[in-house]
Design an enzyme around this catalytic site. Sequence first.
Site, PDB file in Angstrom:
ATOM      1  N   CYS A  52      44.191  28.063  51.370  1.00 51.85           N
ATOM      2  CA  CYS A  52      45.547  27.566  51.639  1.00 51.85           C
ATOM      3  C   CYS A  52      45.542  26.060  51.873  1.00 51.85           C
ATOM      4  O   CYS A  52      46.289  25.323  51.239  1.00 51.85           O
ATOM      5  CB  CYS A  52      46.136  28.282  52.850  1.00 51.85           C
ATOM      6  N   LYS A  61      52.059  22.444  47.354  1.00 50.89           N
ATOM      7  CA  LYS A  61      53.395  22.023  47.782  1.00 50.89           C
ATOM      8  C   LYS A  61      53.514  20.506  47.761  1.00 50.89           C
ATOM      9  O   LYS A  61      54.591  19.962  47.523  1.00 50.89           O
ATOM     10  CB  LYS A  61      53.722  22.574  49.167  1.00 50.89           C
ATOM     11  N   HIS A 320      50.675  33.127  55.272  1.00 54.88           N
ATOM     12  CA  HIS A 320      51.273  33.496  56.565  1.00 54.88           C
ATOM     13  C   HIS A 320      51.058  34.968  56.891  1.00 54.88           C
ATOM     14  O   HIS A 320      51.123  35.363  58.049  1.00 54.88           O
ATOM     15  CB  HIS A 320      52.760  33.107  56.641  1.00 54.88           C
ATOM     16  N   HIS A 444      78.840  23.226  58.765  1.00 51.00           N
ATOM     17  CA  HIS A 444      79.389  22.838  57.462  1.00 51.00           C
ATOM     18  C   HIS A 444      79.189  21.343  57.254  1.00 51.00           C
ATOM     19  O   HIS A 444      79.469  20.573  58.164  1.00 51.00           O
ATOM     20  CB  HIS A 444      80.880  23.163  57.399  1.00 51.00           C
TER      21      HIS A 444
HETATM   22  P1  NAI Z   1      50.472  36.947  40.386  1.00 52.73           P
HETATM   23  O1  NAI Z   1      49.965  38.311  40.563  1.00 52.73           O
HETATM   24  O2  NAI Z   1      51.654  36.477  41.166  1.00 52.73           O
HETATM   25  O3  NAI Z   1      50.823  36.695  38.837  1.00 52.73           O
HETATM   26  C1  NAI Z   1      49.906  36.862  37.794  1.00 52.73           C
HETATM   27  C2  NAI Z   1      50.687  37.131  36.526  1.00 52.73           C
HETATM   28  O4  NAI Z   1      49.788  37.111  35.423  1.00 52.73           O
HETATM   29  C3  NAI Z   1      51.352  38.508  36.546  1.00 52.73           C
HETATM   30  O5  NAI Z   1      52.735  38.347  36.335  1.00 52.73           O
HETATM   31  C4  NAI Z   1      50.654  39.260  35.419  1.00 52.73           C
HETATM   32  O6  NAI Z   1      51.514  40.147  34.739  1.00 52.73           O
HETATM   33  C5  NAI Z   1      50.200  38.129  34.507  1.00 52.73           C
HETATM   34  N1  NAI Z   1      49.056  38.478  33.650  1.00 52.73           N
HETATM   35  C6  NAI Z   1      47.942  39.179  33.986  1.00 52.73           C
HETATM   36  N2  NAI Z   1      47.121  39.294  32.918  1.00 52.73           N
HETATM   37  C7  NAI Z   1      47.711  38.642  31.893  1.00 52.73           C
HETATM   38  C8  NAI Z   1      47.357  38.392  30.534  1.00 52.73           C
HETATM   39  N3  NAI Z   1      46.206  38.837  30.032  1.00 52.73           N
HETATM   40  N4  NAI Z   1      48.217  37.697  29.755  1.00 52.73           N
HETATM   41  C9  NAI Z   1      49.388  37.254  30.262  1.00 52.73           C
HETATM   42  N5  NAI Z   1      49.769  37.435  31.541  1.00 52.73           N
HETATM   43  C10 NAI Z   1      48.939  38.128  32.353  1.00 52.73           C
HETATM   44  O7  NAI Z   1      49.203  35.986  40.643  1.00 52.73           O
HETATM   45  P2  NAI Z   1      49.105  34.408  40.743  1.00 52.73           P
HETATM   46  O8  NAI Z   1      50.325  33.745  40.209  1.00 52.73           O
HETATM   47  O9  NAI Z   1      47.789  34.061  40.149  1.00 52.73           O
HETATM   48  O10 NAI Z   1      49.080  34.176  42.298  1.00 52.73           O
HETATM   49  C11 NAI Z   1      48.057  34.795  43.112  1.00 52.73           C
HETATM   50  C12 NAI Z   1      48.555  35.069  44.500  1.00 52.73           C
HETATM   51  O11 NAI Z   1      48.765  33.851  45.186  1.00 52.73           O
HETATM   52  C13 NAI Z   1      49.870  35.823  44.488  1.00 52.73           C
HETATM   53  O12 NAI Z   1      49.761  37.005  45.211  1.00 52.73           O
HETATM   54  C14 NAI Z   1      50.840  34.889  45.118  1.00 52.73           C
HETATM   55  O13 NAI Z   1      51.748  35.565  45.975  1.00 52.73           O
HETATM   56  C15 NAI Z   1      49.970  33.898  45.880  1.00 52.73           C
HETATM   57  N6  NAI Z   1      50.640  32.612  45.872  1.00 52.73           N
HETATM   58  C16 NAI Z   1      51.741  32.449  46.656  1.00 52.73           C
HETATM   59  C17 NAI Z   1      52.437  31.259  46.614  1.00 52.73           C
HETATM   60  C18 NAI Z   1      53.681  31.141  47.429  1.00 52.73           C
HETATM   61  O14 NAI Z   1      53.895  31.953  48.317  1.00 52.73           O
HETATM   62  N7  NAI Z   1      54.531  30.159  47.169  1.00 52.73           N
HETATM   63  C19 NAI Z   1      52.021  30.145  45.772  1.00 52.73           C
HETATM   64  C20 NAI Z   1      50.889  30.455  44.953  1.00 52.73           C
HETATM   65  C21 NAI Z   1      50.223  31.646  45.026  1.00 52.73           C
END
Ligand code: NAI
Length: 466
Positions: A52, A61, A320, A444
């Site tokens: 993080c 961010k 978090h 507001h």
């Molecule tokens: P994710 O699980 O959110 O998204 C990965 C995406 O890749 C999925 O939609 C999936 O369908 C796609 N995918 C998988 N294999 C694929 C393929 N062969 N071809 C095309 N698409 C494919 O995972 P992500 O974005 O890597 O994030 C990891 C974790 O980090 C998440 O759980 C997320 O919540 C967390 N995170 C949270 C943030 C926030 O709260 N703002 C910011 C960045 C990450």
Amino acid sequence: MLKSISISVLTLAATPALAETGDIADRPGEEIIVSASRSGEGVEADKLGGTCLHRGCVPTKALLHTAEVADVAHAASTAGVSVGEVVVDGSAARAFRDKIVAGKHKGLQGLIAGHGITVVAGYGVLGPDRVVTVGDDTYAASHVVIATGSHTRLLPGIEPGPRVWTSETALSSDVVPARAIVLGGGVIGVEFASAWRSLGAEVTIVEALDHLVAAEDASSVAQLERAFRRRGIQTRLGVRVATVAETADAASVTLEDGTVLEGDVVLVAVGRAPHTADLGLEQAGVALERGFVVVDDQLRTTVPGVWAAGDVVAGLQLAHRGFQHGLAVAERIHGRTVPQIPDASIPRVIYTHPEVASVGLTEERAKETWGAEAIATVEYNLAGNAKSTILGTSGVAKVVRRVNGPVVGVHLVGDRVGELITEAQLVVGWEAHPEDIAPFVHAHPTQGEALGEAFLALAGSPLHVA
Ligand code: NAI
């Protein structure tokens, strides 16, 4: 040299959860954190703060803030300000991120030292009887907390390279790619796509599912997809990646439907895997399932005295949540009763332009849970919200309630709506009925008024709607 120390709590960690887990005020001097991570082919000690702080939320961010500043500068003339040519300086943007991370890292080290917590740098391996080995030293503890986080998941046959990046490469680079292909339209994929587009890149997202950020409410998904289309972000939805290749000058992606995409950089953002291999967990009797640590509702593993917190526990991979796990485990080790917050009550914010924020259940999930006729929803369009118009953002505040019952989900889209999730989380967490909260006055003009309007409408007294 074999060194054996007996301690009370030992946290095997590289996540923010460790700070909380180690912070047990009434037993100072007895907590030890083993901070380590294994990356690539080698074993290396890592820094307090984990993904993080160093490679995830905080620098991402900061990058997104750089992107927002560029957006504001580009749109400045609409608010009557002339700024001249907008130039993005990749190395200055990186220095901005690095400075923020370094400052927070220093603060965290001070906090840990101030609580008398010892940090052992090295790679810890769990053995039987809650003994952790770090190099030649062993540490025996009454309690061990596994909080080792997660790492980027790679696709078979696709290796990182000079032009095949993970989010870590992207954050540590001075380069803003001119043409980027983002594999994965999940949270990481859309955040980088948004930032790079704001900084001038041509961006294409490839997503295997039919939608971006598919776990979000369908209305938020539709809003984000529309906003991305308007911003010129290309998407290839419902198609998987077959191969990725790179040359000295370019990278290319071949999709399973045969389409070939070309870019300067390919970002692999197809999920994160729990960091539980090579920690001796299974040999020590800690059960794993699909790589995640198996826990009960108190975050106890299958070995007495061994706990788990954060991304190693299946569910939302959010800093978090790890933080909250760490607090709960620390309290429980001291015999206090702490309820586990369900994942659905944990707020989620995606820091794209526009932002997507949510807490509780989607409309679809609520209908699956209680039946379609037992659910009512309202969508309040930010077009009717003066502050959003001033900011130049569009979006929606959607609220999901049980008929004659509490609010069970809030879904927001629009610039800056991430800050509104705090109110939404209280409403969902306290299981408030719209009738109870509708009378409260919002200042507001604020974007929070949009939530107030939605609560009023759900309570049967819509105000500023035609
Ligand atoms: P994710 O699980 O959110 O998204 C990965 C995406 O890749 C999925 O939609 C999936 O369908 C796609 N995918 C998988 N294999 C694929 C393929 N062969 N071809 C095309 N698409 C494919 O995972 P992500 O974005 O890597 O994030 C990891 C974790 O980090 C998440 O759980 C997320 O919540 C967390 N995170 C949270 C943030 C926030 O709260 N703002 C910011 C960045 C990450």
